[in-house]
Design a protein around this motif. Structure first.
Motif, PDB file in Angstrom:
ATOM      1  N   CYS A  15       0.863  -1.181   0.000  1.00 51.65           N
ATOM      2  CA  CYS A  15       0.000   0.000   0.000  1.00 51.65           C
ATOM      3  C   CYS A  15       0.901   1.232   0.000  1.00 51.65           C
ATOM      4  CB  CYS A  15      -0.904   0.009   1.230  1.00 51.65           C
ATOM      5  SG  CYS A  15      -2.136  -1.303   1.228  1.00 51.65           S
ATOM      6  N   VAL A  16       0.712   2.082  -0.988  1.00 48.09           N
ATOM      7  CA  VAL A  16       1.575   3.260  -1.147  1.00 48.09           C
ATOM      8  C   VAL A  16       0.797   4.503  -0.738  1.00 48.09           C
ATOM      9  CG1 VAL A  16       2.983   4.601  -2.753  1.00 48.09           C
ATOM     10  CG2 VAL A  16       2.743   2.118  -3.067  1.00 48.09           C
ATOM     11  N   ARG A  17       1.290   5.208   0.275  1.00 50.44           N
ATOM     12  CA  ARG A  17       0.698   6.480   0.707  1.00 50.44           C
ATOM     13  C   ARG A  17       1.856   7.375   1.149  1.00 50.44           C
ATOM     14  NH1 ARG A  17      -4.766   8.973   1.062  1.00 50.44           N
ATOM     15  NH2 ARG A  17      -3.845  10.976   0.615  1.00 50.44           N
ATOM     16  N   LEU A  18       2.244   8.328   0.298  1.00 50.11           N
ATOM     17  CA  LEU A  18       3.517   9.025   0.467  1.00 50.11           C
ATOM     18  C   LEU A  18       3.389  10.451   0.985  1.00 50.11           C
ATOM     19  CD1 LEU A  18       5.271   7.675  -2.764  1.00 50.11           C
ATOM     20  CD2 LEU A  18       5.864   7.132  -0.389  1.00 50.11           C
ATOM     21  N   PHE A  95       6.542  -8.154  -4.137  1.00 51.20           N
ATOM     22  CA  PHE A  95       5.102  -7.917  -3.993  1.00 51.20           C
ATOM     23  C   PHE A  95       4.359  -8.433  -5.218  1.00 51.20           C
ATOM     24  CE2 PHE A  95       7.014  -4.436  -1.457  1.00 51.20           C
ATOM     25  CZ  PHE A  95       6.469  -4.752  -0.217  1.00 51.20           C
ATOM     26  N   ASP A  96       3.179  -9.008  -4.989  1.00 53.84           N
ATOM     27  CA  ASP A  96       2.370  -9.434  -6.131  1.00 53.84           C
ATOM     28  C   ASP A  96       1.246  -8.457  -6.438  1.00 53.84           C
ATOM     29  OD1 ASP A  96       0.857 -10.116  -3.897  1.00 53.84           O
ATOM     30  OD2 ASP A  96       1.107 -12.276  -4.190  1.00 53.84           O
ATOM     31  N   GLY A  97       1.172  -7.363  -5.692  1.00 55.78           N
ATOM     32  CA  GLY A  97       0.210  -6.311  -5.991  1.00 55.78           C
ATOM     33  C   GLY A  97       0.531  -5.049  -5.211  1.00 55.78           C
ATOM     34  N   ALA A  98       0.235  -3.897  -5.799  1.00 51.89           N
ATOM     35  CA  ALA A  98       0.458  -2.611  -5.133  1.00 51.89           C
ATOM     36  C   ALA A  98      -0.753  -1.721  -5.370  1.00 51.89           C
ATOM     37  CB  ALA A  98       1.726  -1.937  -5.646  1.00 51.89           C
ATOM     38  N   VAL A  99      -1.224  -1.066  -4.304  1.00 48.34           N
ATOM     39  CA  VAL A  99      -2.331  -0.122  -4.398  1.00 48.34           C
ATOM     40  C   VAL A  99      -1.777   1.265  -4.060  1.00 48.34           C
ATOM     41  CG1 VAL A  99      -4.654   0.478  -3.654  1.00 48.34           C
ATOM     42  CG2 VAL A  99      -3.925  -1.924  -3.651  1.00 48.34           C
ATOM     43  N   ILE A 100      -1.917   2.198  -4.989  1.00 50.16           N
ATOM     44  CA  ILE A 100      -1.392   3.551  -4.806  1.00 50.16           C
ATOM     45  C   ILE A 100      -2.534   4.463  -4.376  1.00 50.16           C
ATOM     46  CG2 ILE A 100      -0.247   5.502  -5.920  1.00 50.16           C
ATOM     47  CD1 ILE A 100       0.974   3.476  -7.898  1.00 50.16           C
ATOM     48  N   SER A 105      -5.343  15.815  -6.100  1.00 43.37           N
ATOM     49  CA  SER A 105      -4.387  16.800  -6.616  1.00 43.37           C
ATOM     50  C   SER A 105      -2.995  16.218  -6.805  1.00 43.37           C
ATOM     51  CB  SER A 105      -4.317  18.005  -5.673  1.00 43.37           C
ATOM     52  OG  SER A 105      -3.941  17.592  -4.369  1.00 43.37           O
ATOM     53  N   GLN A 106      -2.815  14.933  -6.503  1.00 49.63           N
ATOM     54  CA  GLN A 106      -1.509  14.284  -6.651  1.00 49.63           C
ATOM     55  C   GLN A 106      -1.472  13.406  -7.891  1.00 49.63           C
ATOM     56  OE1 GLN A 106      -1.400  12.194  -2.916  1.00 49.63           O
ATOM     57  NE2 GLN A 106      -0.378  13.872  -1.839  1.00 49.63           N
ATOM     58  N   ASN A 107      -0.319  13.340  -8.497  1.00 53.22           N
ATOM     59  CA  ASN A 107      -0.108  12.481  -9.662  1.00 53.22           C
ATOM     60  C   ASN A 107       0.401  11.124  -9.189  1.00 53.22           C
ATOM     61  OD1 ASN A 107       0.845  11.227 -12.042  1.00 53.22           O
ATOM     62  ND2 ASN A 107       1.226  13.214 -12.996  1.00 53.22           N
ATOM     63  N   PRO A 108      -0.280  10.030  -9.520  1.00 54.20           N
ATOM     64  CA  PRO A 108       0.153   8.706  -9.056  1.00 54.20           C
ATOM     65  C   PRO A 108       1.291   8.115  -9.877  1.00 54.20           C
ATOM     66  CG  PRO A 108      -1.758   8.469 -10.440  1.00 54.20           C
ATOM     67  CD  PRO A 108      -1.507   9.956 -10.338  1.00 54.20           C
ATOM     68  N   LEU A 109       1.619   8.722 -11.010  1.00 48.19           N
ATOM     69  CA  LEU A 109       2.533   8.064 -11.945  1.00 48.19           C
ATOM     70  C   LEU A 109       3.966   7.917 -11.434  1.00 48.19           C
ATOM     71  CD1 LEU A 109       1.191   9.413 -15.355  1.00 48.19           C
ATOM     72  CD2 LEU A 109       0.696   7.245 -14.199  1.00 48.19           C
ATOM     73  N   PRO A 110       4.534   8.872 -10.680  1.00 52.89           N
ATOM     74  CA  PRO A 110       5.877   8.607 -10.141  1.00 52.89           C
ATOM     75  C   PRO A 110       5.914   7.376  -9.244  1.00 52.89           C
ATOM     76  CG  PRO A 110       5.391  10.955 -10.037  1.00 52.89           C
ATOM     77  CD  PRO A 110       4.120  10.267 -10.426  1.00 52.89           C
ATOM     78  N   ALA A 111       4.907   7.226  -8.374  1.00 55.82           N
ATOM     79  CA  ALA A 111       4.850   6.025  -7.528  1.00 55.82           C
ATOM     80  C   ALA A 111       4.619   4.779  -8.371  1.00 55.82           C
ATOM     81  CB  ALA A 111       3.751   6.177  -6.476  1.00 55.82           C
TER      82      ALA A 111
END
Length: 381
Positions: A15-18, A95-100, A105-111
């Motif tokens: 889980c990605v939350r930056l 990891f076999d899956g990632a949820v961003i 207002s944030q761009n998810p593409l760098p993550a």
């Protein structure tokens, strides 16, 4: 569109939350949905240092990886080498899956690129434009062009599209029992009479544009101590100690400056014991929601979707001066739609009225007097 059934087979989910602590906390019901739907999977959080601080108190998270990305606001000076290092760590975890998880207002593409370089074959997230191979399970982002919803709802909707669901949508934090004892010891050492009424005022905030005037906070604290007999605990990080000290001096000897003296776990416990929290729109507001502590939030009109979630609260909005408003065009667009009328600035009397409303037992409240939960945002479309 996302493939709902395939995600339930994932046993090692990232889980990605930056962004910040409050953002991670508002994402926790979505993380819980993953855990409850797929109980056998391991859940790892990739978070900034600020956001990672709250992770030990969210029971659904098994492991935390920390990374301050160069595309987000933080105090780190990351190099290209640091980016490659986090990619290597992600590779090692297989990891076999990632949820961003992102705000609109944030761009998810760098993550998403980090996940792509790490060889994570299944990646889910919102995106306004077509991400092609970077996000395999793409949910087109309708916010804020067509709607704006609460941040918790946004993330629950994302995981629901993947087949994950929870009945418990509350924010929840767990702390050790020892934290309560440590808090009591620190309060008594400061001279607080723990047998008499007290409450919390959190005057600081990470962005100047979200700062309610300190002189107004000082008047609120002074009147609470002198007219209503409350002791006032002033909380914050060490960098906010000088601000809190100015407020304490005006409020008198029943106000106590705790800035920089509490661990995060102790702050969580302190908030859980308070009858009400008074705060700018910042992390402790969401901690209050997670501990079911009523909260009065002085809410700068920056983002309409971050109001207190599923807790008794009063939102007192105020305008952001033009010179410090965000230059992000998506935020500007959303705020023009959501905030069509100037809010002005609530004075100390309004803050005190809100505090006293929340201090009354819930059964004495008039219908609509206090908002509870996700039904209230600051959206005025």
């Amino acid at each position: 569109m996302p493939e709902r059934g395939a995600w339930k087979e994932c046993k090692n989910v990232l889980c990605v939350r930056l962004d910040n602590l409050g953002d991670v906390l508002m994402t926790s019901p979505a993380i819980r949905a993953i855990r409850e739907t797929n109980q056998d999977c391991k859940i790892t959080l990739l978070a900034s240092r600020a956001g990672a601080a709250i992770a030990p108190y969210i029971s659904e998270i098994d492991e935390v990886l920390t990374f301050d990305p160069p595309w987000a606001k933080n105090k780190s000076k990351q190099s290209g080498e640091a980016v490659m290092n986090i990619v290597e760590k992600l590779k090692q975890h297989a990891f076999d899956g990632a949820v961003i998880f992102t705000v609109y207002s944030q761009n998810p593409l760098p993550a998403a690129m980090l996940c792509y370089m790490a060889g994570i074959l299944r990646v889910a997230g919102y995106c306004r434009e077509n991400p092609y191979h970077l996000i395999t399970d793409w949910l087109p982002d309708a916010e804020p062009l067509y709607r704006i919803q609460h941040e918790v709802d946004r993330q629950l909707q994302l995981v629901d599209s993947l087949g994950f669901f929870t009945h418990n949508q509350h924010l929840i934090l767990r702390t050790e029992e020892a934290a309560a004892f440590q808090v009591q010891q620190k309060l008594q050492a400061k001279g607080v009479d723990t047998g008499r009424p007290w409450l919390i005022l959190h005057p600081g905030v990470s962005e100047v544009k979200r700062q309610y005037p300190p002189q107004y906070f000082a008047e609120v604290a002074q009147r609470l101590t002198q007219e209503q007999g409350y002791q006032v605990m002033l909380t914050g990080v060490h960098a906010e100690r000088e601000l809190a000290e100015r407020i304490r001096q005006q409020a008198g000897n029943k106000a106590f400056n705790l800035c920089g003296e509490l661990s995060l776990e102790e702050l969580i416990n302190l908030i859980s014991q308070s009858p009400v929290l008074i705060s700018n729109n910042t992390g402790p507001v969401h901690i209050a929601a997670a501990t079911n502590t009523p909260v009065v939030v002085l809410y700068a009109l920056t983002n309409p979707q971050h109001t207190p979630w599923k807790v008794r609260h009063k939102v007192l909005p105020f305008d952001v001066p033009a010179e410090v408003q965000s230059r992000n065009t998506i935020i500007s667009f959303a705020n023009e739609r959501a905030f069509k009328q100037a809010a002005g600035r609530p004075g100390p009397e309004q803050v005190l009225d809100a505090v006293n409303t929340l201090l009354r037992p819930p059964e004495t409240e008039e219908l609509g007097e206090v908002a509870v939960g996700e039904e209230q945002t600051l959206i005025r479309l």
